[in-house]
Design an enzyme around this catalytic site. Sequence first.
Site, short mmCIF file in Angstrom:
data_model
loop_
_atom_site.label_atom_id
_atom_site.label_comp_id
_atom_site.label_asym_id
_atom_site.label_seq_id
_atom_site.Cartn_x
_atom_site.Cartn_y
_atom_site.Cartn_z
N ILE A 74 46.50 46.35 25.66
CA ILE A 74 47.02 45.13 26.29
C ILE A 74 45.94 44.05 26.26
CG2 ILE A 74 46.27 45.76 28.66
CD1 ILE A 74 49.05 44.64 29.59
N CYS A 75 46.40 42.77 26.17
CA CYS A 75 45.45 41.65 26.28
C CYS A 75 46.10 40.60 27.16
CB CYS A 75 45.05 41.13 24.91
SG CYS A 75 46.39 40.40 23.96
N GLU A 76 45.97 39.32 26.82
CA GLU A 76 46.57 38.29 27.67
C GLU A 76 48.05 38.10 27.32
OE1 GLU A 76 45.46 37.07 30.37
OE2 GLU A 76 47.01 35.57 30.71
N THR B 175 49.25 40.85 29.67
CA THR B 175 49.05 40.68 31.12
C THR B 175 49.80 39.45 31.64
OG1 THR B 175 46.86 41.62 30.71
CG2 THR B 175 47.24 40.70 32.90
N GLY C 184 47.00 34.83 23.07
CA GLY C 184 46.83 36.21 23.52
C GLY C 184 45.46 36.71 23.24
#
Length: 375
Positions: free
Chosen positions: A308-310, A337, A375
């Site tokens: 997962i990232c932004e 996120t 992202g």
Amino acid sequence: MYFKQFLDERCGCASYLIASRQSHEAAVVDPSIDTDQYDELLRDRGFRLKYVIDTHVHADHVSGTRALAARHGAELCLHESAAVAYPFRGLKDGEELPLGQLRLRILHTPGHRSELISILVINPPRSPEPSMVLTGDSLLVGDVGRPDFGGGDATSQYESVARLLQLADWVAVFPGHFEGPCGKGMCGRPSTTIGFERRYNPLLRLGRPEFISTLAGGVPARPLNMVAIEATNRGREDAAWAMLTSLPPVEEAGIEALDGLRADAVLLDVREPEEYAYGHVPGAVNLPQAELSTRLAEVPRDRPVFVICESGMRSLRSTQFLRQMGYDHVTNVRGGTAAWRKSGQRVDMAERREKPRVVESEWTHAGGTTAPAGG
Ligand SMILES: [Fe+2]
């Protein structure tokens, strides 16, 4: 003269081959690791490679300079201040490299990196003045190179760019990047002119203090596997495998998959530590994308890994890299996120936290076509 720009869609990098059609001597600037393309052109045109030049020590892609120089017996050139562990010809500010009738004049333009050079191309039979300048990551199209990599600083970038702006309006500018993580507002065009940038580059209209605070105030995340790539380019490691060279299809899941994760699953948050501290999905473990290949041992191969990232792009690249490294059970979390937050779910925050300096740009993730930008 002969001049060709090569664009690498994977990392948003530009490299160049300049040659004299009289002497058949050639120079390659900022070559990518995919060196066959230069070999082919040199062979087809009957050019002899005399110089291979890196404008600076790259952090986002493994350089092909050493391979090319060794194969062709060419001189490997960098600014004299470059901190690398292999022999090279150290270039000085103002020095001129002869290439047949052409002259490559070196300008030291630190800021993105302390050793960064720009190269003025002069063709005396046509004109005593330069007609083009290769700017590395100093002046970019609509932007300038980020100053936060080792040895870079915003004040020197201001001075370097001011120096480049003393060139005549018509001088064509060929940068080291047309997109990618080395800037945050590149327009996407592969070249420009000094006059156009003087008039329309938003950063160049700022006064010195505003330029410096804008540049230092927000930077994109460090590139994927930057730690290993930079060490490789400095000759301190041999980790060319840290480049993402394939784009394997990957499993993807939405944030709803995070609610029912198996107990043995790992949720890997590849954002920068400051972003993680400011709010992450509960249970996520932080391993910034810049350190992924150097800390690969921390990523289990025998358990399901969700990345997962932004907002889903950095994690897509990291998931692809894990697939490239033979990981079978990896899944990219679409929407990241940001989607988790937007759905009203709780995030965990670190006690010590500041608003992250990391900014997203539409062009940060070069060649990303399978997931939304950012992202
Ligand atoms: Fe760079």
